[in-house]
Write an enzyme that holds these catalytic residues in place. Structure first.
Site, PDB file in Angstrom:
ATOM      1  N   LYS A 145     -16.739   0.849  16.388  1.00  0.00           N
ATOM      2  CA  LYS A 145     -18.031   1.483  16.083  1.00  0.00           C
ATOM      3  C   LYS A 145     -19.082   0.404  15.942  1.00  0.00           C
ATOM      4  CE  LYS A 145     -19.650   5.671  15.378  1.00  0.00           C
ATOM      5  NZ  LYS A 145     -19.179   6.923  15.983  1.00  0.00           N
TER       6      LYS A 145
ATOM      7  N   ASN B 131     -27.618  16.282  18.672  1.00  0.00           N
ATOM      8  CA  ASN B 131     -26.694  16.493  19.792  1.00  0.00           C
ATOM      9  C   ASN B 131     -25.547  17.423  19.383  1.00  0.00           C
ATOM     10  OD1 ASN B 131     -23.992  15.644  21.131  1.00  0.00           O
ATOM     11  ND2 ASN B 131     -25.557  15.097  22.623  1.00  0.00           N
ATOM     12  N   ALA B 132     -24.875  17.099  18.293  1.00  0.00           N
ATOM     13  CA  ALA B 132     -23.710  17.904  17.890  1.00  0.00           C
ATOM     14  C   ALA B 132     -24.140  19.304  17.438  1.00  0.00           C
ATOM     15  CB  ALA B 132     -22.944  17.182  16.781  1.00  0.00           C
TER      16      ALA B 132
ATOM     17  N   GLY C  60     -27.796  20.002  10.432  1.00  0.00           N
ATOM     18  CA  GLY C  60     -28.034  18.947  11.429  1.00  0.00           C
ATOM     19  C   GLY C  60     -28.242  19.587  12.781  1.00  0.00           C
TER      20      GLY C  60
HETATM   21  P1  NAD Z   1     -28.345  13.141  16.390  1.00  0.00           P
HETATM   22  O1  NAD Z   1     -29.108  11.925  16.089  1.00  0.00           O
HETATM   23  O2  NAD Z   1     -28.452  13.724  17.748  1.00  0.00           O
HETATM   24  O3  NAD Z   1     -28.722  14.298  15.332  1.00  0.00           O
HETATM   25  C1  NAD Z   1     -28.626  14.145  13.964  1.00  0.00           C
HETATM   26  C2  NAD Z   1     -29.250  15.385  13.345  1.00  0.00           C
HETATM   27  O4  NAD Z   1     -28.952  15.403  11.954  1.00  0.00           O
HETATM   28  C3  NAD Z   1     -30.769  15.432  13.486  1.00  0.00           C
HETATM   29  O5  NAD Z   1     -31.162  16.752  13.804  1.00  0.00           O
HETATM   30  C4  NAD Z   1     -31.254  15.103  12.081  1.00  0.00           C
HETATM   31  O6  NAD Z   1     -32.510  15.664  11.784  1.00  0.00           O
HETATM   32  C5  NAD Z   1     -30.152  15.730  11.269  1.00  0.00           C
HETATM   33  N1  NAD Z   1     -30.082  15.237   9.897  1.00  0.00           N
HETATM   34  C6  NAD Z   1     -30.173  13.967   9.449  1.00  0.00           C
HETATM   35  N2  NAD Z   1     -30.084  13.972   8.116  1.00  0.00           N
HETATM   36  C7  NAD Z   1     -29.931  15.245   7.703  1.00  0.00           C
HETATM   37  C8  NAD Z   1     -29.797  15.890   6.465  1.00  0.00           C
HETATM   38  N3  NAD Z   1     -29.809  15.180   5.361  1.00  0.00           N
HETATM   39  N4  NAD Z   1     -29.660  17.231   6.421  1.00  0.00           N
HETATM   40  C9  NAD Z   1     -29.657  17.952   7.560  1.00  0.00           C
HETATM   41  N5  NAD Z   1     -29.791  17.400   8.781  1.00  0.00           N
HETATM   42  C10 NAD Z   1     -29.918  16.066   8.846  1.00  0.00           C
HETATM   43  O7  NAD Z   1     -26.822  12.797  16.012  1.00  0.00           O
HETATM   44  P2  NAD Z   1     -25.494  13.464  16.587  1.00  0.00           P
HETATM   45  O8  NAD Z   1     -25.065  12.670  17.743  1.00  0.00           O
HETATM   46  O9  NAD Z   1     -25.670  14.920  16.661  1.00  0.00           O
HETATM   47  O10 NAD Z   1     -24.493  13.106  15.405  1.00  0.00           O
HETATM   48  C11 NAD Z   1     -24.345  13.942  14.253  1.00  0.00           C
HETATM   49  C12 NAD Z   1     -22.968  13.705  13.654  1.00  0.00           C
HETATM   50  O11 NAD Z   1     -21.997  13.978  14.659  1.00  0.00           O
HETATM   51  C13 NAD Z   1     -22.712  12.276  13.187  1.00  0.00           C
HETATM   52  O12 NAD Z   1     -21.849  12.295  12.072  1.00  0.00           O
HETATM   53  C14 NAD Z   1     -21.994  11.672  14.364  1.00  0.00           C
HETATM   54  O13 NAD Z   1     -21.205  10.547  14.004  1.00  0.00           O
HETATM   55  C15 NAD Z   1     -21.159  12.853  14.789  1.00  0.00           C
HETATM   56  N6  NAD Z   1     -20.656  12.755  16.149  1.00  0.00           N
HETATM   57  C16 NAD Z   1     -21.502  12.730  17.222  1.00  0.00           C
HETATM   58  C17 NAD Z   1     -20.963  12.612  18.497  1.00  0.00           C
HETATM   59  C18 NAD Z   1     -21.830  12.613  19.733  1.00  0.00           C
HETATM   60  O14 NAD Z   1     -21.269  12.618  20.846  1.00  0.00           O
HETATM   61  N7  NAD Z   1     -23.131  12.662  19.627  1.00  0.00           N
HETATM   62  C19 NAD Z   1     -19.579  12.512  18.676  1.00  0.00           C
HETATM   63  C20 NAD Z   1     -18.748  12.573  17.558  1.00  0.00           C
HETATM   64  C21 NAD Z   1     -19.303  12.688  16.306  1.00  0.00           C
END
Ligand code: NAD
Length: 425
Positions: A115, A230-231, A227
């Site tokens: 990571k 992406n996810a 949140g």
């Molecule tokens: P991202 O940057 O696309 O989105 C993050 C979202 O979380 C944003 O909408 C942001 O506004 C929101 N957020 C931040 N703080 C918050 C809070 N306190 N309360 C509510 N919402 C909040 O990130 P992502 O890629 O969607 O990742 C989100 C989670 O998924 C992380 O834990 C990441 O490690 C995990 N993840 C992502 C992927 C991937 O392929 N993108 C893969 C595995 C795991």
């Protein structure tokens, strides 16, 4: 009062790496694990600390701190995302690297866990500054990454454009195109079809099986999504499109909204693009962000950051299923409370493994230079995720333990066996 990202971190202040180590220690107990294996897997194998000078638009130079951690690479080269976040810490990166080891092992991928992270606020950087920071990260790290060493990918606040710059910088330094050094690239330059929504889609395949096991009909089932990146966004969109579920609550870092009739996730997404947040979406009821976690819904989807379900609020969770799209959203104390309440928890390194699985497919396509159709990717992803869900469910039943502990048992066994075969212990 609305809960911000920092508040969520303050509420628990649990060190994610200590949590990852505690989870590992618990697993060692169940498995009666070889103490030498245990000693090795409690800590990363390598960590690199970077100071990255970046020329800012006003011509000043700002130095950013960055990290890259390899937790374990016994099963293959390390794999794991890069997070750009103002609150990033080395311990978060260590924890996320460890969870990547267990995720790749659980999905039976020939990859280890790594990571990366940079302490920065990308929302405050111009496109040019973001590009120079992304290139700077790679120019300092290039000797330690590569298709057969360590392959980064996107994570919180990094995206396919950032991956494109990073891949280009690496290719420039080594003097040849090396698409396989990074995954999550745009499809025009070696990215895989189906990568954008892979994390969410993989989680929904798991959720489909979990709902079956719990006797829940996902058509019209209510989902709350914490949140909306992406996810979270793709999870909401696909739950509506694949199952006809209702997305009744959505939050992001600036606020939360509620509508028991269900939102159209695309409309909320467009609103967020225009206004910077889901908060204020027309027709929605305002919701205290932390109350989203306690709603009476069928499925709660933490899809933001770590440490949101803690000893303070786990007893109030009313969802039947908690699907952890985020990494590390639940503390060990909350795990025990949820298990006692009979909540069916889909642990992070199972539920969000779709991203790394399609990243692995992307690497395979880069190596063979033959690109698959999206349908083929979805079918392969479904097989992997469904298989992983049942291996965890069956282990949970066999050992009489919760789903997270069961996922650890499956993964740690695979890693321990590989370590023995390679003569590491
Ligand atoms: P991202 O940057 O696309 O989105 C993050 C979202 O979380 C944003 O909408 C942001 O506004 C929101 N957020 C931040 N703080 C918050 C809070 N306190 N309360 C509510 N919402 C909040 O990130 P992502 O890629 O969607 O990742 C989100 C989670 O998924 C992380 O834990 C990441 O490690 C995990 N993840 C992502 C992927 C991937 O392929 N993108 C893969 C595995 C795991």
């Amino acid at each position: 009062m609305s809960v911000t990202e920092n508040d969520i971190r303050d509420m628990s202040r649990q060190n994610p790496f200590e949590i990852a180590q505690r989870q590992c220690d618990q697993c060692a107990d169940y498995l009666d694990l070889d103490p030498n294996v245990h000693e090795i897997i409690r800590v990363p194998r390598r960590e690199i600390h970077l100071y990255i000078p970046v020329r800012m638009d006003d011509n000043s130079v700002k130095v950013f701190r960055g990290y890259r951690v390899v937790h374990n690479d016994v099963l293959g080269p390390a794999k794991g995302g890069i997070r750009f976040h103002p609150e990033e810490t080395i311990d978060t990166v260590r924890a996320l690297a460890a969870w990547m080891t267990w995720k790749c092992a659980l999905l039976d991928l020939p990859l280890g866990g790594g990571k990366g992270g940079v302490i920065c606020n990308p929302k405050e950087l111009s496109a040019g500054e973001l590009e120079r920071l992304s290139r700077g990260y790679v120019s300092q790290l290039w000797q330690f990454i590569g298709p057969d060493k360590d392959i980064p990918a996107p994570d919180v606040y990094t995206n396919s454009q950032v991956m494109a710059w990073m891949m280009d910088e690496y290719s420039r330094i080594v003097g040849k195109n090396q698409f396989g050094v990074i995954t999550g690239k745009p499809p025009q330059i070696g990215g895989s079809l189906g990568r954008n929504d892979a994390t969410a889609r993989g989680g929904l395949y798991v959720l489909r099986e979990a709902a079956r096991a719990c006797g829940i009909d996902l058509k019209n089932a209510s989902l709350a999504i914490q949140g909306f990146g992406n996810a979270g966004y793709y999870a909401a969109r696909l739950a509506v499109n694949l199952f006809g579920s209702r997305i009744v609550a959505i939050s992001d870092s600036k606020g939360a909204i509620l509508n028991m009739e269900g939102f159209d996730p695309d409309q909320v997404y467009q609103y967020k693009q225009k206004n910077g947040s889901v908060a204020g979406f027309p027709g929605a009821t305002f919701l205290e962000p932390d109350k989203l976690l306690e709603l009476e819904v069928d499925v709660l989807c933490p899809s933001a950051l770590e440490n949101v379900l803690t000893a303070n609020n786990a007893a109030q969770v009313q969802a039947k299923i908690v699907a952890e799209f985020a990494n590390g959203p639940t503390t060990p104390e909350a795990d025990d409370i949820l298990y006692e309440k009979g909540v069916h928890l889909l642990p992070d390194f199972l539920c969000n493994a779709g991203g790394v699985t399609v990243s692995y497919f992307e690497m395979v396509q880069n190596f063979t230079m033959y690109y698959w159709e999206e349908k083929e990717i979805h079918e392969k992803l479904d097989r992997k995720m469904t298989g992983a869900y049942y291996s965890v469910l069956n282990t949970s039943r066999e050992y009489g333990i919760d789903m997270r502990r069961a996922a650890y048992v499956v993964s740690v066994k695979r890693v321990a066996e590989a370590m023995k075969l390679r003569g590491w212990v």
